[in-house]
Scaffold this motif. Sequence first.
Motif, PDB file in Angstrom:
ATOM      1  N   LEU A 152      32.008  20.452 -12.621  1.00  0.00           N
ATOM      2  CA  LEU A 152      32.655  21.726 -12.966  1.00  0.00           C
ATOM      3  C   LEU A 152      32.655  21.966 -14.476  1.00  0.00           C
ATOM      4  CD1 LEU A 152      35.559  21.445 -10.373  1.00  0.00           C
ATOM      5  CD2 LEU A 152      33.794  23.229 -10.379  1.00  0.00           C
ATOM      6  N   SER A 153      32.764  20.898 -15.272  1.00  0.00           N
ATOM      7  CA  SER A 153      32.713  21.053 -16.733  1.00  0.00           C
ATOM      8  C   SER A 153      31.368  21.635 -17.169  1.00  0.00           C
ATOM      9  CB  SER A 153      32.907  19.697 -17.433  1.00  0.00           C
ATOM     10  OG  SER A 153      34.264  19.354 -17.451  1.00  0.00           O
ATOM     11  N   VAL A 154      30.298  21.186 -16.537  1.00  0.00           N
ATOM     12  CA  VAL A 154      28.970  21.729 -16.863  1.00  0.00           C
ATOM     13  C   VAL A 154      28.904  23.197 -16.464  1.00  0.00           C
ATOM     14  CG1 VAL A 154      26.492  21.617 -16.332  1.00  0.00           C
ATOM     15  CG2 VAL A 154      27.814  19.491 -16.639  1.00  0.00           C
ATOM     16  N   LYS A 155      29.360  23.489 -15.251  1.00  0.00           N
ATOM     17  CA  LYS A 155      29.260  24.862 -14.745  1.00  0.00           C
ATOM     18  C   LYS A 155      30.161  25.828 -15.511  1.00  0.00           C
ATOM     19  CE  LYS A 155      27.776  24.373  -9.941  1.00  0.00           C
ATOM     20  NZ  LYS A 155      27.981  25.080  -8.658  1.00  0.00           N
ATOM     21  N   LEU A 156      31.322  25.343 -15.964  1.00  0.00           N
ATOM     22  CA  LEU A 156      32.278  26.219 -16.671  1.00  0.00           C
ATOM     23  C   LEU A 156      31.625  26.898 -17.876  1.00  0.00           C
ATOM     24  CD1 LEU A 156      35.263  27.214 -16.964  1.00  0.00           C
ATOM     25  CD2 LEU A 156      35.688  25.170 -18.358  1.00  0.00           C
ATOM     26  N   ARG A 157      30.678  26.195 -18.513  1.00  0.00           N
ATOM     27  CA  ARG A 157      30.023  26.754 -19.703  1.00  0.00           C
ATOM     28  C   ARG A 157      29.168  27.985 -19.369  1.00  0.00           C
ATOM     29  NH1 ARG A 157      29.871  21.047 -21.024  1.00  0.00           N
ATOM     30  NH2 ARG A 157      27.748  20.647 -20.352  1.00  0.00           N
ATOM     31  N   HIS A 158      28.832  28.151 -18.095  1.00  0.00           N
ATOM     32  CA  HIS A 158      27.990  29.285 -17.685  1.00  0.00           C
ATOM     33  C   HIS A 158      28.770  30.382 -16.982  1.00  0.00           C
ATOM     34  CE1 HIS A 158      24.351  26.974 -18.598  1.00  0.00           C
ATOM     35  NE2 HIS A 158      25.044  25.936 -18.154  1.00  0.00           N
ATOM     36  N   LEU A 159      30.069  30.148 -16.816  1.00  0.00           N
ATOM     37  CA  LEU A 159      30.847  31.021 -15.932  1.00  0.00           C
ATOM     38  C   LEU A 159      30.858  32.477 -16.393  1.00  0.00           C
ATOM     39  CD1 LEU A 159      32.549  31.039 -13.364  1.00  0.00           C
ATOM     40  CD2 LEU A 159      34.543  30.408 -14.726  1.00  0.00           C
ATOM     41  N   ASP A 160      31.066  32.689 -17.688  1.00  0.00           N
ATOM     42  CA  ASP A 160      31.147  34.078 -18.169  1.00  0.00           C
ATOM     43  C   ASP A 160      29.826  34.825 -17.989  1.00  0.00           C
ATOM     44  OD1 ASP A 160      33.823  34.070 -18.740  1.00  0.00           O
ATOM     45  OD2 ASP A 160      33.595  33.714 -20.888  1.00  0.00           O
ATOM     46  N   GLU A 161      28.707  34.134 -18.172  1.00  0.00           N
ATOM     47  CA  GLU A 161      27.424  34.824 -17.968  1.00  0.00           C
ATOM     48  C   GLU A 161      27.195  35.120 -16.476  1.00  0.00           C
ATOM     49  OE1 GLU A 161      23.942  31.470 -18.215  1.00  0.00           O
ATOM     50  OE2 GLU A 161      25.435  31.365 -19.819  1.00  0.00           O
ATOM     51  N   TRP A 162      27.675  34.210 -15.599  1.00  0.00           N
ATOM     52  CA  TRP A 162      27.570  34.498 -14.153  1.00  0.00           C
ATOM     53  C   TRP A 162      28.438  35.699 -13.775  1.00  0.00           C
ATOM     54  CZ3 TRP A 162      28.423  28.630 -12.823  1.00  0.00           C
ATOM     55  CH2 TRP A 162      27.220  27.946 -13.028  1.00  0.00           C
ATOM     56  N   HIS A 178      36.375  41.247 -18.686  1.00  0.00           N
ATOM     57  CA  HIS A 178      36.151  40.885 -17.274  1.00  0.00           C
ATOM     58  C   HIS A 178      37.151  41.600 -16.373  1.00  0.00           C
ATOM     59  CE1 HIS A 178      33.239  37.835 -18.394  1.00  0.00           C
ATOM     60  NE2 HIS A 178      34.105  37.321 -19.248  1.00  0.00           N
ATOM     61  N   PRO A 179      36.966  42.907 -16.156  1.00  0.00           N
ATOM     62  CA  PRO A 179      37.896  43.651 -15.304  1.00  0.00           C
ATOM     63  C   PRO A 179      37.779  43.242 -13.827  1.00  0.00           C
ATOM     64  CG  PRO A 179      36.044  45.051 -15.915  1.00  0.00           C
ATOM     65  CD  PRO A 179      35.889  43.772 -16.699  1.00  0.00           C
ATOM     66  N   HIS A 180      36.670  42.588 -13.476  1.00  0.00           N
ATOM     67  CA  HIS A 180      36.404  42.190 -12.084  1.00  0.00           C
ATOM     68  C   HIS A 180      35.337  41.108 -12.184  1.00  0.00           C
ATOM     69  CE1 HIS A 180      35.952  42.449  -7.790  1.00  0.00           C
ATOM     70  NE2 HIS A 180      36.374  43.688  -7.661  1.00  0.00           N
ATOM     71  N   ILE A 181      35.469  40.040 -11.398  1.00  0.00           N
ATOM     72  CA  ILE A 181      34.411  39.016 -11.469  1.00  0.00           C
ATOM     73  C   ILE A 181      33.565  38.987 -10.187  1.00  0.00           C
ATOM     74  CG2 ILE A 181      35.642  37.617 -13.188  1.00  0.00           C
ATOM     75  CD1 ILE A 181      36.048  35.589 -10.708  1.00  0.00           C
ATOM     76  N   PHE A 182      33.836  39.913  -9.286  1.00  0.00           N
ATOM     77  CA  PHE A 182      33.016  40.094  -8.076  1.00  0.00           C
ATOM     78  C   PHE A 182      32.677  38.784  -7.376  1.00  0.00           C
ATOM     79  CE2 PHE A 182      32.426  44.229 -10.096  1.00  0.00           C
ATOM     80  CZ  PHE A 182      32.731  45.044  -9.017  1.00  0.00           C
ATOM     81  N   ASN A 183      33.714  38.015  -7.041  1.00  0.00           N
ATOM     82  CA  ASN A 183      33.471  36.884  -6.145  1.00  0.00           C
ATOM     83  C   ASN A 183      32.889  37.438  -4.842  1.00  0.00           C
ATOM     84  OD1 ASN A 183      35.096  34.871  -3.856  1.00  0.00           O
ATOM     85  ND2 ASN A 183      33.675  34.013  -5.343  1.00  0.00           N
ATOM     86  N   GLN A 184      33.359  38.632  -4.474  1.00  0.00           N
ATOM     87  CA  GLN A 184      32.760  39.342  -3.345  1.00  0.00           C
ATOM     88  C   GLN A 184      32.526  40.795  -3.746  1.00  0.00           C
ATOM     89  OE1 GLN A 184      31.721  37.707  -0.879  1.00  0.00           O
ATOM     90  NE2 GLN A 184      32.945  35.842  -0.956  1.00  0.00           N
ATOM     91  N   PHE A 185      31.428  41.356  -3.248  1.00  0.00           N
ATOM     92  CA  PHE A 185      31.176  42.789  -3.380  1.00  0.00           C
ATOM     93  C   PHE A 185      31.408  43.394  -2.001  1.00  0.00           C
ATOM     94  CE2 PHE A 185      28.772  46.698  -3.236  1.00  0.00           C
ATOM     95  CZ  PHE A 185      29.053  47.273  -4.474  1.00  0.00           C
ATOM     96  N   ILE A 186      32.436  44.222  -1.905  1.00  0.00           N
ATOM     97  CA  ILE A 186      32.906  44.692  -0.605  1.00  0.00           C
ATOM     98  C   ILE A 186      32.663  46.192  -0.461  1.00  0.00           C
ATOM     99  CG2 ILE A 186      34.961  44.973   0.865  1.00  0.00           C
ATOM    100  CD1 ILE A 186      34.234  42.041   0.492  1.00  0.00           C
ATOM    101  N   ILE A 187      31.885  46.560   0.528  1.00  0.00           N
ATOM    102  CA  ILE A 187      31.763  47.988   0.830  1.00  0.00           C
ATOM    103  C   ILE A 187      32.669  48.319   2.014  1.00  0.00           C
ATOM    104  CG2 ILE A 187      29.410  48.242  -0.044  1.00  0.00           C
ATOM    105  CD1 ILE A 187      28.501  48.232   2.991  1.00  0.00           C
ATOM    106  N   GLN A 196      39.918  33.499  -6.056  1.00  0.00           N
ATOM    107  CA  GLN A 196      38.684  34.295  -6.140  1.00  0.00           C
ATOM    108  C   GLN A 196      38.523  34.935  -7.516  1.00  0.00           C
ATOM    109  OE1 GLN A 196      38.648  37.077  -2.825  1.00  0.00           O
ATOM    110  NE2 GLN A 196      39.043  35.461  -1.320  1.00  0.00           N
ATOM    111  N   ALA A 197      39.340  34.528  -8.490  1.00  0.00           N
ATOM    112  CA  ALA A 197      39.429  35.349  -9.703  1.00  0.00           C
ATOM    113  C   ALA A 197      39.512  34.566 -11.015  1.00  0.00           C
ATOM    114  CB  ALA A 197      40.627  36.282  -9.584  1.00  0.00           C
ATOM    115  N   ILE A 198      38.965  33.366 -11.076  1.00  0.00           N
ATOM    116  CA  ILE A 198      39.071  32.616 -12.340  1.00  0.00           C
ATOM    117  C   ILE A 198      38.334  33.380 -13.458  1.00  0.00           C
ATOM    118  CG2 ILE A 198      37.043  31.106 -11.890  1.00  0.00           C
ATOM    119  CD1 ILE A 198      38.769  28.844 -13.265  1.00  0.00           C
ATOM    120  N   GLY A 199      39.036  33.647 -14.548  1.00  0.00           N
ATOM    121  CA  GLY A 199      38.411  34.363 -15.665  1.00  0.00           C
ATOM    122  C   GLY A 199      38.595  35.871 -15.615  1.00  0.00           C
ATOM    123  N   SER A 200      39.118  36.374 -14.508  1.00  0.00           N
ATOM    124  CA  SER A 200      39.348  37.821 -14.395  1.00  0.00           C
ATOM    125  C   SER A 200      40.507  38.203 -15.314  1.00  0.00           C
ATOM    126  CB  SER A 200      39.675  38.152 -12.936  1.00  0.00           C
ATOM    127  OG  SER A 200      39.660  39.552 -12.733  1.00  0.00           O
TER     128      SER A 200
END
Length: 382
Positions: free
Chosen positions: A251-261, A295-304, A168-172
Amino acid sequence: MQVPLLDLKAQYAPLREEIRAVIDEVCDAQYFILGPKVVAFEAETAAYCDTKAAIGASSGSDALIISLMALDIGPGDAVITTPYTFFATVGAIARVGATPVFVDIDPVTFNIDPAAIRNLLANWPDRFAGLTPRAIMPVHLYGQCADMDPIMELAKEHDLAVIEDGAQAIGSEYPSASGTQKAGAIGTTGCFSFFPSKNLGGFGDGGLVTTQDEALAEKLSQLRNHGMNPRYYHKMVGGNFRLDAIQAAVLSVKLRHLDEWHASRRKNAATYTAGFEGSAVQTPTMVYADAGVEHPHIFNQFIIRAPNRDAVKAHITEKEIGNDIYYPLCLHMQECFAGLGYEAGAFPVAEKAAGEVLALPVYPELTEEMQDYVVKSVLEAI
Ligand SMILES: *Cc1c(COP(=O)(O)O)cnc(C)c1O
């Protein structure tokens, strides 16, 4: 208004032409299993994760399994992990014949509590006396890294491997005392999933193992292909744990957008946090926010967390807002692990969380209007 928990069509629309073009390349080449697209993607992800190597795999679950296999962990061995995670973490340990031994989590981050690991190792339970502790498997839950410095220190003291479940944390990023480190670049191996709902999601199943150890990388890459080297010669038994070329190309295409997501998800998280301020809704804490990492958190989920979680869930479901409970039953309470001998109350922090958490939509394409509606609807039920 309808607000889905995740809207992959919104992510696909602007990338449609680019993705269809690379899928066409795979179709024209008719090279479907491993091959150049996978090799290229492995190089890109190794660079992205700051690791010496990355090995594509058939899923995040299989990435965990081949990590354990590569470290020769099996029957008679214990792997220390969290009872509060997706099933696959613990399932992988059981699948190789090893025994999961749980410790409780931190109440703020929901991640494995290093103090609890220290306590376990100092007071190893009698009923696990016949087992050899071999590894710690921390999970970077919801997109925020576990507290890795003390975990690595304990691993060194006790000669244990560390298998990071980074599904749940690629790039975190983790602000280690020795500098910023990325998920998957800290432990012996890092395991990632490209299940469509992860921040980097494929068009089917896929996974990845990262490592800084080149000899281990070679072993992992053989294990994912029946332990074969050279072709049709097998020194060890592996399996079919390979990544498909179509997945790698997408995934190679999507990886280029990962940091902005990641950044958009963080922005959405900040909007929710402001919206719930002063209410009884507990919002996530970014424990590394002030540590100077991007990237202290990549919020794969936002949990309340809400004490009347089930009423909130019922109300927002009625309001057509997607939501889910990750996870309703701790792993030590699962029927398939009854043989481990754990009882209710063994891990009070994890068990309390299971009764209070609720995931809200946080995907990058969410609009402000949708978020306002989610906040308003949650607050109606509080
Ligand atoms: C998704 C996930 C996995 C498993 O990944 P798959 O690709 O679905 O096999 C493992 N661990 C965690 C924490 C996950 O969220």
